[in-house]
Write a protein that holds these residues in place. Structure first.
Motif, PDB file in Angstrom:
ATOM      1  N   LEU A   1      27.213 -36.983   4.329  1.00  0.00           N
ATOM      2  CA  LEU A   1      28.068 -36.391   3.300  1.00  0.00           C
ATOM      3  C   LEU A   1      29.254 -35.805   4.055  1.00  0.00           C
ATOM      4  CD1 LEU A   1      25.328 -34.564   1.191  1.00  0.00           C
ATOM      5  CD2 LEU A   1      26.551 -36.638   0.543  1.00  0.00           C
TER       6      LEU A   1
ATOM      7  N   GLU B   1      32.801 -34.130   4.039  1.00  0.00           N
ATOM      8  CA  GLU B   1      33.689 -33.344   3.194  1.00  0.00           C
ATOM      9  C   GLU B   1      35.095 -33.319   3.770  1.00  0.00           C
ATOM     10  OE1 GLU B   1      29.903 -30.373   2.584  1.00  0.00           O
ATOM     11  OE2 GLU B   1      31.258 -30.392   4.291  1.00  0.00           O
TER      12      GLU B   1
ATOM     13  N   CYS C   1      34.013 -35.318  -1.230  1.00  0.00           N
ATOM     14  CA  CYS C   1      32.774 -35.514  -0.471  1.00  0.00           C
ATOM     15  C   CYS C   1      32.423 -36.993  -0.557  1.00  0.00           C
ATOM     16  CB  CYS C   1      31.657 -34.655  -1.033  1.00  0.00           C
ATOM     17  SG  CYS C   1      30.035 -34.970  -0.312  1.00  0.00           S
TER      18      CYS C   1
ATOM     19  N   TRP D   1      28.221 -29.153  -5.361  1.00  0.00           N
ATOM     20  CA  TRP D   1      28.818 -28.277  -4.350  1.00  0.00           C
ATOM     21  C   TRP D   1      28.136 -26.920  -4.412  1.00  0.00           C
ATOM     22  CZ3 TRP D   1      32.423 -29.806  -0.828  1.00  0.00           C
ATOM     23  CH2 TRP D   1      33.052 -31.026  -1.053  1.00  0.00           C
TER      24      TRP D   1
ATOM     25  N   ARG E   1      33.265 -37.480 -10.363  1.00  0.00           N
ATOM     26  CA  ARG E   1      32.486 -38.398  -9.534  1.00  0.00           C
ATOM     27  C   ARG E   1      33.065 -39.792  -9.666  1.00  0.00           C
ATOM     28  NH1 ARG E   1      26.182 -38.905  -9.212  1.00  0.00           N
ATOM     29  NH2 ARG E   1      25.865 -41.132  -9.064  1.00  0.00           N
TER      30      ARG E   1
ATOM     31  N   CYS F   1      28.828 -29.768   0.297  1.00  0.00           N
ATOM     32  CA  CYS F   1      28.421 -30.862  -0.564  1.00  0.00           C
ATOM     33  C   CYS F   1      26.937 -31.119  -0.332  1.00  0.00           C
ATOM     34  CB  CYS F   1      29.247 -32.093  -0.221  1.00  0.00           C
ATOM     35  SG  CYS F   1      28.874 -33.550  -1.194  1.00  0.00           S
TER      36      CYS F   1
END
Length: 122
Positions: A4, A6, A22, A36, A72, A96
């Motif tokens: 992940l 960020e 992310c 988050w 998203r 994230c």
């Protein structure tokens, strides 16, 4: 390998905006609940904004409602957090996170990003 990654964050004046992203890899993106988190008094970390995996809606902490927007992009395996009207009390490291196992929203994430610092000056 699960990652992940960020990006975003930084220093901003009170009332200003910031945007995070992310990028997820190493797992089936749509099978995981994403969100988050940031440290909170009495908790190690609390969810600030999370995606409801079942319907794609966003769930926000009371402190974030009306100011933060979580989106998203499944095609890009990326989640975004737009933060507006930032306050000094929003200063924190933001993480994230992703949780599998059928979770609808992440409450006990399996994976964490490295964290990104947000500092809001008054």
């Amino acid at each position: 390998e699960v990652q992940l990654v960020e990006s975003g964050g930084g220093l901003v004046q009170s009332g200003g905006p910031l945007r995070f992203s992310c990028a997820a890899s190493g797992f089936t993106f749509d099978d995981y609940a994403l969100g988050w988190f940031r440290p909170s008094p009495g908790k190690e970390r609390e969810g600030v904004a999370c995606i409801n995996r079942s319907d794609g809606s966003a769930v926000y902490a009371d402190s974030a409602k009306g100011r933060f927007t979580l989106t998203r992009d499944s095609a890009k395996h990326t989640v975004y957090l737009q933060m507006n009207s930032l306050k000094p009390e929003d200063t924190a490291v933001y993480y994230c996170a992703a949780e599998g196992g059928g979770a609808v929203v992440p409450t006990r994430p399996d994976y964490w990003g490295q964290g990104t610092q947000v500092t809001v000056s008054s």
